[in-house]
Design an enzyme around this catalytic site. Sequence first.
Site, PDB file in Angstrom:
ATOM      1  CB  SER A 274       8.155  27.546 -52.815  1.00 45.62           C
ATOM      2  OG  SER A 274       7.245  28.136 -52.263  1.00 45.62           O
TER       3      SER A 274
ATOM      4  N   GLY B  24       6.339  23.052 -50.215  1.00 46.77           N
ATOM      5  CA  GLY B  24       5.554  24.092 -50.602  1.00 46.77           C
ATOM      6  C   GLY B  24       4.670  24.369 -49.574  1.00 46.77           C
TER       7      GLY B  24
ATOM      8  CB  ILE C   3      11.308  32.788 -57.023  1.00 49.39           C
ATOM      9  CG1 ILE C   3      11.987  31.511 -56.188  1.00 49.39           C
ATOM     10  CG2 ILE C   3      11.668  33.910 -56.089  1.00 49.39           C
ATOM     11  CD1 ILE C   3      10.755  31.019 -55.051  1.00 49.39           C
TER      12      ILE C   3
ATOM     13  CE1 TYR D 219      10.838  30.943 -35.423  1.00 51.50           C
ATOM     14  CE2 TYR D 219       8.340  31.068 -35.554  1.00 51.50           C
ATOM     15  CZ  TYR D 219       9.603  31.173 -34.711  1.00 51.50           C
ATOM     16  OH  TYR D 219       9.581  31.660 -33.568  1.00 51.50           O
TER      17      TYR D 219
ATOM     18  NE  ARG E 190      -2.376  33.479 -46.768  1.00 50.10           N
ATOM     19  CZ  ARG E 190      -1.690  32.845 -45.940  1.00 50.10           C
ATOM     20  NH1 ARG E 190      -2.111  32.967 -44.539  1.00 50.10           N
ATOM     21  NH2 ARG E 190      -0.786  32.069 -46.108  1.00 50.10           N
TER      22      ARG E 190
ATOM     23  CD  GLU F 141       1.125  36.092 -51.699  1.00 48.78           C
ATOM     24  OE1 GLU F 141       0.811  36.272 -50.619  1.00 48.78           O
ATOM     25  OE2 GLU F 141       1.938  36.583 -52.378  1.00 48.78           O
TER      26      GLU F 141
HETATM   27  C1  LIG Z   1       3.064  30.737 -60.535  1.00 48.70           C
HETATM   28  C2  LIG Z   1       3.603  30.416 -59.049  1.00 48.70           C
HETATM   29  C3  LIG Z   1       4.225  31.346 -58.439  1.00 48.70           C
HETATM   30  C4  LIG Z   1       4.766  31.098 -57.353  1.00 48.70           C
HETATM   31  N1  LIG Z   1       5.403  32.109 -56.623  1.00 48.70           N
HETATM   32  C5  LIG Z   1       6.107  32.065 -55.471  1.00 48.70           C
HETATM   33  C6  LIG Z   1       7.200  32.867 -55.033  1.00 48.70           C
HETATM   34  O1  LIG Z   1       7.283  33.841 -55.566  1.00 48.70           O
HETATM   35  N2  LIG Z   1       7.743  32.392 -53.650  1.00 48.70           N
HETATM   36  C7  LIG Z   1       7.590  31.196 -53.141  1.00 48.70           C
HETATM   37  O2  LIG Z   1       8.349  31.091 -52.331  1.00 48.70           O
HETATM   38  N3  LIG Z   1       6.842  30.445 -53.694  1.00 48.70           N
HETATM   39  C8  LIG Z   1       5.968  30.830 -54.665  1.00 48.70           C
HETATM   40  N4  LIG Z   1       5.280  29.805 -55.385  1.00 48.70           N
HETATM   41  C9  LIG Z   1       5.025  28.595 -54.802  1.00 48.70           C
HETATM   42  C10 LIG Z   1       3.517  28.020 -54.333  1.00 48.70           C
HETATM   43  O3  LIG Z   1       3.566  29.140 -53.073  1.00 48.70           O
HETATM   44  C11 LIG Z   1       3.406  26.814 -53.850  1.00 48.70           C
HETATM   45  O4  LIG Z   1       3.275  26.278 -55.066  1.00 48.70           O
HETATM   46  C12 LIG Z   1       2.466  26.363 -52.986  1.00 48.70           C
HETATM   47  O5  LIG Z   1       2.601  26.898 -51.692  1.00 48.70           O
HETATM   48  C13 LIG Z   1       1.944  25.129 -52.799  1.00 48.70           C
HETATM   49  O6  LIG Z   1       3.070  24.272 -52.786  1.00 48.70           O
HETATM   50  P1  LIG Z   1       3.158  23.010 -53.835  1.00 48.70           P
HETATM   51  O7  LIG Z   1       3.221  23.337 -54.959  1.00 48.70           O
HETATM   52  O8  LIG Z   1       4.499  22.309 -53.214  1.00 48.70           O
HETATM   53  O9  LIG Z   1       2.002  21.988 -53.641  1.00 48.70           O
HETATM   54  P2  LIG Z   1       1.939  20.903 -52.406  1.00 48.70           P
HETATM   55  O10 LIG Z   1       2.260  21.644 -50.998  1.00 48.70           O
HETATM   56  O11 LIG Z   1       2.609  19.739 -52.747  1.00 48.70           O
HETATM   57  O12 LIG Z   1       0.364  20.498 -52.311  1.00 48.70           O
HETATM   58  C14 LIG Z   1      -0.224  19.726 -53.325  1.00 48.70           C
HETATM   59  C15 LIG Z   1      -1.754  19.395 -52.776  1.00 48.70           C
HETATM   60  O13 LIG Z   1      -1.883  18.901 -51.526  1.00 48.70           O
HETATM   61  C16 LIG Z   1      -2.482  19.900 -50.636  1.00 48.70           C
HETATM   62  N5  LIG Z   1      -1.966  19.643 -49.430  1.00 48.70           N
HETATM   63  C17 LIG Z   1      -0.803  19.741 -48.927  1.00 48.70           C
HETATM   64  N6  LIG Z   1      -0.739  19.832 -47.601  1.00 48.70           N
HETATM   65  C18 LIG Z   1      -1.916  19.695 -47.163  1.00 48.70           C
HETATM   66  C19 LIG Z   1      -2.674  19.511 -45.869  1.00 48.70           C
HETATM   67  N7  LIG Z   1      -1.651  19.596 -44.839  1.00 48.70           N
HETATM   68  N8  LIG Z   1      -3.892  19.376 -45.812  1.00 48.70           N
HETATM   69  C20 LIG Z   1      -4.738  19.401 -47.053  1.00 48.70           C
HETATM   70  N9  LIG Z   1      -4.200  19.648 -48.041  1.00 48.70           N
HETATM   71  C21 LIG Z   1      -2.843  19.694 -48.402  1.00 48.70           C
HETATM   72  C22 LIG Z   1      -2.466  21.168 -51.197  1.00 48.70           C
HETATM   73  O14 LIG Z   1      -3.502  21.905 -50.821  1.00 48.70           O
HETATM   74  C23 LIG Z   1      -2.571  20.793 -52.601  1.00 48.70           C
HETATM   75  O15 LIG Z   1      -3.654  20.873 -53.356  1.00 48.70           O
HETATM   76  C24 LIG Z   1       4.667  30.027 -56.764  1.00 48.70           C
HETATM   77  C25 LIG Z   1       4.089  28.715 -57.284  1.00 48.70           C
HETATM   78  C26 LIG Z   1       3.477  29.277 -58.653  1.00 48.70           C
HETATM   79  C27 LIG Z   1       2.743  27.936 -59.367  1.00 48.70           C
END
Ligand SMILES: Cc1cc2nc3c(=O)[nH]c(=O)nc-3n(C[C@H](O)[C@H](O)[C@H](O)COP(=O)(O)OP(=O)(O)OC[C@H]3O[C@@H](n4cnc5c(N)ncnc54)[C@H](O)[C@@H]3O)c2cc1C
Length: 390
Positions: free
Chosen positions: A136, A141, A167, A242, A253, A373
């Site tokens: 991420s 995300g 991360i 990818y 997951r 995830e």
């Molecule tokens: C505590 C924590 C630990 C984490 N650990 C890791 C890690 O170890 N490695 C890593 O790589 N990442 C990690 N992450 C990142 C995590 O995987 C992302 O936060 C997550 O994938 C969501 O991305 P975003 O936060 O950018 O939200 P966004 O992608 O911006 O999403 C925001 C909202 O929009 C919705 N949304 C987005 N696209 C769509 C769509 N196409 N259709 C419908 N709804 C949609 C989502 O469901 C969400 O409700 C972590 C995050 C947290 C908070």
Amino acid sequence: MSETVLTAIASPLTNLSEDEILFRDNVRQFAEEKLRPLVKEMDEKGIFDKGLVQDFFQLGLMGIEIPEQFGGSSGKFFEAILAVEELSRVDASAGVIVDVHNTLVNNAFLRWASAEQKKQFLPRMAADTCGAYALSEAGSGSDAFALQTKAELKDNDYVLNGRKLWITNGKEAGLFVLFATIDASAGYKGITAFIVEKNFPGFTVGKKEDKLGIRASSTCELILEDCKVPRGNVLGEVGKGYKIAIETLNEGRIGIGAQMLGVARGAWEYACKYAQERKQFGKPISEFQGIQFQIAQMGTEIEAARLMVYNAARLKDAGIPFVKEAAMAKLFASQVAERVTSLAIEIYGGYGFTKDYPVEKYWRDAKIGKIYEGTSNMQLATIAKLVLGK
Ligand SMILES: Cc1cc2nc3c(=O)[nH]c(=O)nc-3n(C[C@H](O)[C@H](O)[C@H](O)COP(=O)(O)OP(=O)(O)OC[C@H]3O[C@@H](n4cnc5c(N)ncnc54)[C@H](O)[C@@H]3O)c2cc1C
């Protein structure tokens, strides 16, 4: 729809083998004796105890599927799931450290590392080097493949520039499976997975997030400024990162499902005990049907989540398609965890709302299950695609 037919009589999903019971009981005992006493303080400080991470290695919890020849236990994915569930029943931060290390990082190495990379890294990953998984970024995300971190080949090194966000294990990790693009214009086909070590020049662990839940688990920014990564540290093929990301997350997951199952169980057990101790109107509140029904509903949902998580894990171990079941298990277990932990607070009444009692932490820890995830919407998208064949 094709179906895999079993040649032997199928055993109940929640029936564990002797080895699985032994393994689960060891983790449970460790979680009760060593982890539980530290949980409250780690949550308050937002720091995970270093000694516990060493204990995870000593107990063999960091190399569950790593072959014995490299110092691991040659175990099954299902055992990793049991470990994550049992740890998360006591502390979801402990659960996610072990989860990310096993189900994402070790898993990526076991499937895509070259023989030489396995020889070089797996013994360390089983013995003392914690792993992190860096996909991420601030702007990518759910749309993970829009990542912007760049990798440019210069002589025998790739030079990486960019920033990773969120991360898990950022503070504890010595090794990162990190995704960057060798050609942003190629879209997902430019994405490549790199093995990055913490001491590589140009690599820095940045800010640690101050979070609502899983507070002791470190969630960090990673900064790459002309970070030199040897060409030999490409994991899998250039431009095929990818595939590594999709396939590891499909498996990982199930681990988050197990984490949420553990969180729900932990809160439920507290609620059952408290309901039998707390007296109102001259009798334990567990004698009121309203409370009994809440406890019964919570137990039923936990059982359903457990069946889904165990089934997805056992499908994966059996080499049977599991992606839909994994997404469903994570989606449902995180919903159950949120509902059960919220009800546990209500069963505790006003006490449940305070930090003097353990249940509010379970509720805070449950929230992340719907986010990382793949958010719940992304799980639904995966399930819909597989159900509708699109
Ligand atoms: C505590 C924590 C630990 C984490 N650990 C890791 C890690 O170890 N490695 C890593 O790589 N990442 C990690 N992450 C990142 C995590 O995987 C992302 O936060 C997550 O994938 C969501 O991305 P975003 O936060 O950018 O939200 P966004 O992608 O911006 O999403 C925001 C909202 O929009 C919705 N949304 C987005 N696209 C769509 C769509 N196409 N259709 C419908 N709804 C949609 C989502 O469901 C969400 O409700 C972590 C995050 C947290 C908070």
